[in-house]
Write a protein that holds these residues in place. Structure first.
Motif, PDB file in Angstrom:
ATOM      1  N   ALA A   1      30.395  39.939  47.841  1.00  0.00           N
ATOM      2  CA  ALA A   1      30.665  40.144  46.569  1.00  0.00           C
ATOM      3  C   ALA A   1      31.471  41.268  46.219  1.00  0.00           C
ATOM      4  N   GLY A   2      31.797  41.988  47.349  1.00  0.00           N
ATOM      5  CA  GLY A   2      32.726  43.290  47.091  1.00  0.00           C
ATOM      6  C   GLY A   2      34.292  42.613  47.098  1.00  0.00           C
ATOM      7  N   LEU A   3      34.518  41.914  47.768  1.00  0.00           N
ATOM      8  CA  LEU A   3      35.770  41.131  47.674  1.00  0.00           C
ATOM      9  C   LEU A   3      36.299  40.522  46.429  1.00  0.00           C
ATOM     10  N   ARG A   4      35.208  39.709  46.099  1.00  0.00           N
ATOM     11  CA  ARG A   4      35.461  38.856  44.784  1.00  0.00           C
ATOM     12  C   ARG A   4      35.350  39.846  43.558  1.00  0.00           C
ATOM     13  N   VAL A   5      34.806  40.895  43.661  1.00  0.00           N
ATOM     14  CA  VAL A   5      34.823  42.136  42.402  1.00  0.00           C
ATOM     15  C   VAL A   5      36.350  42.440  42.568  1.00  0.00           C
ATOM     16  N   SER A   6      36.787  42.868  43.749  1.00  0.00           N
ATOM     17  CA  SER A   6      38.182  43.293  43.844  1.00  0.00           C
ATOM     18  C   SER A   6      39.120  42.413  43.506  1.00  0.00           C
ATOM     19  N   GLN A   7      39.014  41.237  43.411  1.00  0.00           N
ATOM     20  CA  GLN A   7      40.205  40.049  43.475  1.00  0.00           C
ATOM     21  C   GLN A   7      39.777  39.821  41.848  1.00  0.00           C
ATOM     22  N   LEU A   8      38.821  39.863  41.119  1.00  0.00           N
ATOM     23  CA  LEU A   8      38.652  39.839  39.893  1.00  0.00           C
ATOM     24  C   LEU A   8      39.093  41.074  39.058  1.00  0.00           C
ATOM     25  N   LEU A   9      39.141  42.222  39.577  1.00  0.00           N
ATOM     26  CA  LEU A   9      39.775  43.260  38.975  1.00  0.00           C
ATOM     27  C   LEU A   9      41.281  42.981  39.125  1.00  0.00           C
ATOM     28  N   GLU A  10      41.797  42.715  40.000  1.00  0.00           N
ATOM     29  CA  GLU A  10      43.129  42.275  40.387  1.00  0.00           C
ATOM     30  C   GLU A  10      43.781  41.227  39.224  1.00  0.00           C
ATOM     31  N   LEU A  11      42.854  40.409  39.177  1.00  0.00           N
ATOM     32  CA  LEU A  11      43.334  38.815  38.522  1.00  0.00           C
ATOM     33  C   LEU A  11      43.238  39.571  37.043  1.00  0.00           C
ATOM     34  N   THR A  12      42.250  40.340  36.259  1.00  0.00           N
ATOM     35  CA  THR A  12      42.115  40.640  35.062  1.00  0.00           C
ATOM     36  C   THR A  12      43.277  41.604  34.864  1.00  0.00           C
ATOM     37  N   GLU A  13      43.857  42.433  35.782  1.00  0.00           N
ATOM     38  CA  GLU A  13      44.877  43.311  35.321  1.00  0.00           C
ATOM     39  C   GLU A  13      46.140  42.481  35.119  1.00  0.00           C
ATOM     40  N   ILE A  14      46.446  41.407  36.116  1.00  0.00           N
ATOM     41  CA  ILE A  14      47.320  40.417  35.886  1.00  0.00           C
ATOM     42  C   ILE A  14      47.491  39.616  34.667  1.00  0.00           C
ATOM     43  N   MET A  15      46.233  39.286  34.123  1.00  0.00           N
ATOM     44  CA  MET A  15      46.051  38.613  32.971  1.00  0.00           C
ATOM     45  C   MET A  15      46.452  39.388  31.927  1.00  0.00           C
ATOM     46  N   ARG A  16      46.043  40.804  31.808  1.00  0.00           N
ATOM     47  CA  ARG A  16      46.281  41.646  30.898  1.00  0.00           C
ATOM     48  C   ARG A  16      47.876  41.803  30.768  1.00  0.00           C
ATOM     49  N   LEU A  17      48.352  42.136  31.813  1.00  0.00           N
ATOM     50  CA  LEU A  17      49.896  42.475  31.885  1.00  0.00           C
ATOM     51  C   LEU A  17      50.717  41.345  31.426  1.00  0.00           C
ATOM     52  N   ALA A  18      50.158  39.979  31.754  1.00  0.00           N
ATOM     53  CA  ALA A  18      51.194  38.722  31.566  1.00  0.00           C
ATOM     54  C   ALA A  18      50.917  38.472  29.867  1.00  0.00           C
ATOM     55  N   SER A  19      49.682  38.782  29.517  1.00  0.00           N
ATOM     56  CA  SER A  19      49.345  38.089  28.054  1.00  0.00           C
ATOM     57  C   SER A  19      49.636  39.090  27.028  1.00  0.00           C
ATOM     58  N   GLY A  20      50.011  40.522  27.247  1.00  0.00           N
ATOM     59  CA  GLY A  20      50.040  41.278  26.093  1.00  0.00           C
ATOM     60  C   GLY A  20      48.731  41.622  25.587  1.00  0.00           C
ATOM     61  N   ASP A  21      48.705  41.589  24.268  1.00  0.00           N
ATOM     62  CA  ASP A  21      47.375  41.889  23.460  1.00  0.00           C
ATOM     63  C   ASP A  21      46.570  40.548  23.350  1.00  0.00           C
ATOM     64  N   ALA A  22      46.930  39.514  23.942  1.00  0.00           N
ATOM     65  CA  ALA A  22      46.374  38.184  23.568  1.00  0.00           C
ATOM     66  C   ALA A  22      44.921  37.954  24.167  1.00  0.00           C
ATOM     67  N   CYS A  23      44.575  38.998  25.093  1.00  0.00           N
ATOM     68  CA  CYS A  23      43.312  38.871  25.788  1.00  0.00           C
ATOM     69  C   CYS A  23      42.156  40.009  25.473  1.00  0.00           C
ATOM     70  N   ASN A  24      42.821  40.628  24.638  1.00  0.00           N
ATOM     71  CA  ASN A  24      42.160  41.805  24.074  1.00  0.00           C
ATOM     72  C   ASN A  24      40.886  41.527  23.323  1.00  0.00           C
ATOM     73  N   GLY A  25      41.049  40.602  22.125  1.00  0.00           N
ATOM     74  CA  GLY A  25      39.801  39.975  21.639  1.00  0.00           C
ATOM     75  C   GLY A  25      39.778  40.584  19.954  1.00  0.00           C
ATOM     76  N   SER A  26      40.552  41.649  19.811  1.00  0.00           N
ATOM     77  CA  SER A  26      40.509  42.033  18.650  1.00  0.00           C
ATOM     78  C   SER A  26      41.251  41.318  17.367  1.00  0.00           C
ATOM     79  N   ASP A  27      40.960  41.441  16.288  1.00  0.00           N
ATOM     80  CA  ASP A  27      41.698  40.825  15.038  1.00  0.00           C
ATOM     81  C   ASP A  27      43.145  41.000  15.269  1.00  0.00           C
ATOM     82  N   ALA A  28      43.586  42.566  15.298  1.00  0.00           N
ATOM     83  CA  ALA A  28      44.780  43.001  15.441  1.00  0.00           C
ATOM     84  C   ALA A  28      45.368  42.243  16.531  1.00  0.00           C
ATOM     85  N   ALA A  29      45.147  42.151  17.892  1.00  0.00           N
ATOM     86  CA  ALA A  29      45.415  41.683  18.959  1.00  0.00           C
ATOM     87  C   ALA A  29      45.928  40.162  18.669  1.00  0.00           C
ATOM     88  N   ALA A  30      45.042  39.425  18.008  1.00  0.00           N
ATOM     89  CA  ALA A  30      45.314  37.972  17.699  1.00  0.00           C
ATOM     90  C   ALA A  30      46.517  37.954  16.928  1.00  0.00           C
TER      91      ALA A  30
END
Length: 193
Positions: A1-30
């Motif tokens: 489970a520790g490895l998957r958590v580490s992988q998901l932290l890295e994956l979510t960081e890549i998603m946030r960097l690649a998508s800008g505000d599109a993954c933030n979920g706020s109306d302003a971001a949308a």
């Protein structure tokens, strides 16, 4: 489970960097110019069930993204060639994708799980388990079934775009100005008690 958590932290960081505000979920971001109604999709074998810490972490770090199966209220039919030559779907309301009923690749000691996902920042009107059997054959494509979803891009919200102008720094600047106005003008005098 520790490895998957580490992988998901890295994956979510890549998603946030690649998508800008599109993954933030706020109306302003949308509605911001950096996301502009852009559809962001994350799909694949995440090797974790929906009720795990890993999926909770994904929801928390990408609040604008939704699991297509859950968002569509799936639990409906499977699609594509399934359990027999007539192409009738194998009932699978839980959306099991790994070790699923009807899959010809059956391990001895593992249980059925939903560990393959499509996540998106846009509305999802349907989600199905797909690609269950090779047409005309009693053979599954893989030990995992695929997930298919019907997605639409998020709708920009023009009213929020004006409010979002200046970004989050706007809030810090206005708070700083309020603090400066609240401080006494005569900074040269002091009293010692």
């Amino acid at each position: 489970a520790g490895l998957r958590v580490s992988q998901l932290l890295e994956l979510t960081e890549i998603m946030r960097l690649a998508s800008g505000d599109a993954c933030n979920g706020s109306d302003a971001a949308a509605s911001s110019s950096s996301s502009g109604g852009r559809l962001v999709v994350l799909g694949g074998d995440l090797n974790c069930k929906p009720d795990t810490l890993e999926v909770d972490l994904l929801r928390m770090r990408l609040p604008g993204m939704r699991d297509a199966w859950a968002a569509a209220g799936a639990g409906g039919s499977c699609s594509g060639p399934a359990g027999d030559d007539r192409g009738e779907p194998v009932p699978n309301p839980e959306g099991y994708t790994c070790h699923a009923p009807g899959n010809t690749f059956q391990p001895r000691r593992q249980v059925s799980e939903r560990i393959d996902y499509i996540w998106s920042n846009g509305p999802c009107s349907s989600a199905q388990v797909a690609l269950q059997r090779v047409p005309g054959r009693e053979l599954s494509y893989s030990d995992h079934f695929a997930v298919r979803a019907t997605l639409q891009p998020p709708q920009p919200q023009p009213d929020s775009a004006a409010a979002a102008k200046g970004g989050p720094m706007r809030l810090l600047r206005s708070a700083s100005k309020q603090q400066q106005q609240a401080q006494p003008q005569d900074a040269g005098s002091s009293s010692v008690g």
